[in-house]
Design an enzyme around this catalytic site. Sequence first.
Site, PDB file in Angstrom:
ATOM      1  N   PRO A   1       0.813  -1.223   0.000  1.00 19.54           N
ATOM      2  CA  PRO A   1       0.000   0.000   0.000  1.00 19.54           C
ATOM      3  C   PRO A   1       0.848   1.275   0.000  1.00 19.54           C
ATOM      4  O   PRO A   1       1.951   1.303   0.537  1.00 19.54           O
ATOM      5  CB  PRO A   1      -0.813  -0.114   1.292  1.00 19.54           C
ATOM      6  N   PHE A   2       0.293   2.299  -0.621  1.00 20.02           N
ATOM      7  CA  PHE A   2       0.883   3.637  -0.663  1.00 20.02           C
ATOM      8  C   PHE A   2       2.248   3.655  -1.353  1.00 20.02           C
ATOM      9  O   PHE A   2       3.094   4.495  -1.065  1.00 20.02           O
ATOM     10  CB  PHE A   2       0.975   4.254   0.751  1.00 20.02           C
ATOM     11  N   ARG A   3       2.471   2.681  -2.251  1.00 18.21           N
ATOM     12  CA  ARG A   3       3.710   2.568  -3.010  1.00 18.21           C
ATOM     13  C   ARG A   3       4.933   2.387  -2.107  1.00 18.21           C
ATOM     14  O   ARG A   3       6.057   2.694  -2.477  1.00 18.21           O
ATOM     15  CB  ARG A   3       3.888   3.743  -3.975  1.00 18.21           C
ATOM     16  N   LEU A   4       4.696   1.868  -0.910  1.00 18.90           N
ATOM     17  CA  LEU A   4       5.788   1.551   0.020  1.00 18.90           C
ATOM     18  C   LEU A   4       6.139   0.074  -0.161  1.00 18.90           C
ATOM     19  O   LEU A   4       5.991  -0.753   0.742  1.00 18.90           O
ATOM     20  CB  LEU A   4       5.367   1.862   1.463  1.00 18.90           C
ATOM     21  N   HIS A   5       6.583  -0.253  -1.354  1.00 15.96           N
ATOM     22  CA  HIS A   5       6.780  -1.635  -1.766  1.00 15.96           C
ATOM     23  C   HIS A   5       7.878  -2.338  -0.969  1.00 15.96           C
ATOM     24  O   HIS A   5       8.783  -1.702  -0.439  1.00 15.96           O
ATOM     25  CB  HIS A   5       7.119  -1.690  -3.256  1.00 15.96           C
TER      26      HIS A   5
END
Length: 194
Positions: free
Chosen positions: A171-175
Amino acid sequence: MADSTNPYALFAEWFAEAEKSEPNDPNGMCLATSTPEGRPSARMVLLKGQDEQGFVFYTNLESRKGDQLAANPFAALCFHWKSLRRSVRVEGRVEAVTAEEADAYYATRARGSRIGAWASRQSRPLEGRWALEKAVAEYTLKFGVGAIPRPEFWSGFRLVPDRIEFWRDMPFRLHERRVFFPEGGTWREEALYP
C-alpha cells in the site's frame, strides 16, 4: 512455505503461485543483454529451467541475443506477474548449457517448433512471410516423419545470478524489496527502500 533465506526456494514458491494465477506464460521474462560497447537490448523469452545452478532459456545462437551474449556474457532477467503484483529481477553471468541439456530440452519441443528452429534465421532480415513458410516446408519435407536433430546453431544459456531481487506491491507505493547476493556458499540479504 519456502526457506526465506534461499532466493532459489523463494523464486520457486513465487513461480508456482504465478503458474496458478497468470493467464498466459508465467515463465515469460524480459531478457536484457548488451553489446561490448554497452548498448542494451531487451526482449521477452521463456524460462525453461530453474534450479540452484541458475535460470535457463534457449535460442538461436546466431540471433541478436546470441551474438550479444557471445561478446558480452552478462545479462539481466525481469519477471513481472501482474496478477500477483510481484516481480523478480535477476542479474549475472551467462554460460552455455551442455549439449546434453540442450538435446534433452529440444526433444520435448513440439515437432513444428523443432522444424521452426531449423527454418528461422532468427533476427536477420526476412524478405517476406513466404520465405519463412518456404523454409518450413523444405525442412518438413527434409525430415519427413523421422527424427529432427537439434541444429548446432540452437542451444541454451544459463544465467548464474550474482543478484536476485524480489519486489512485492504494498500500500501507498511503500513496496517491499529484498535483494540477495551470493556470499561464500550462502546468500546475503538486504532490504531496499522502495
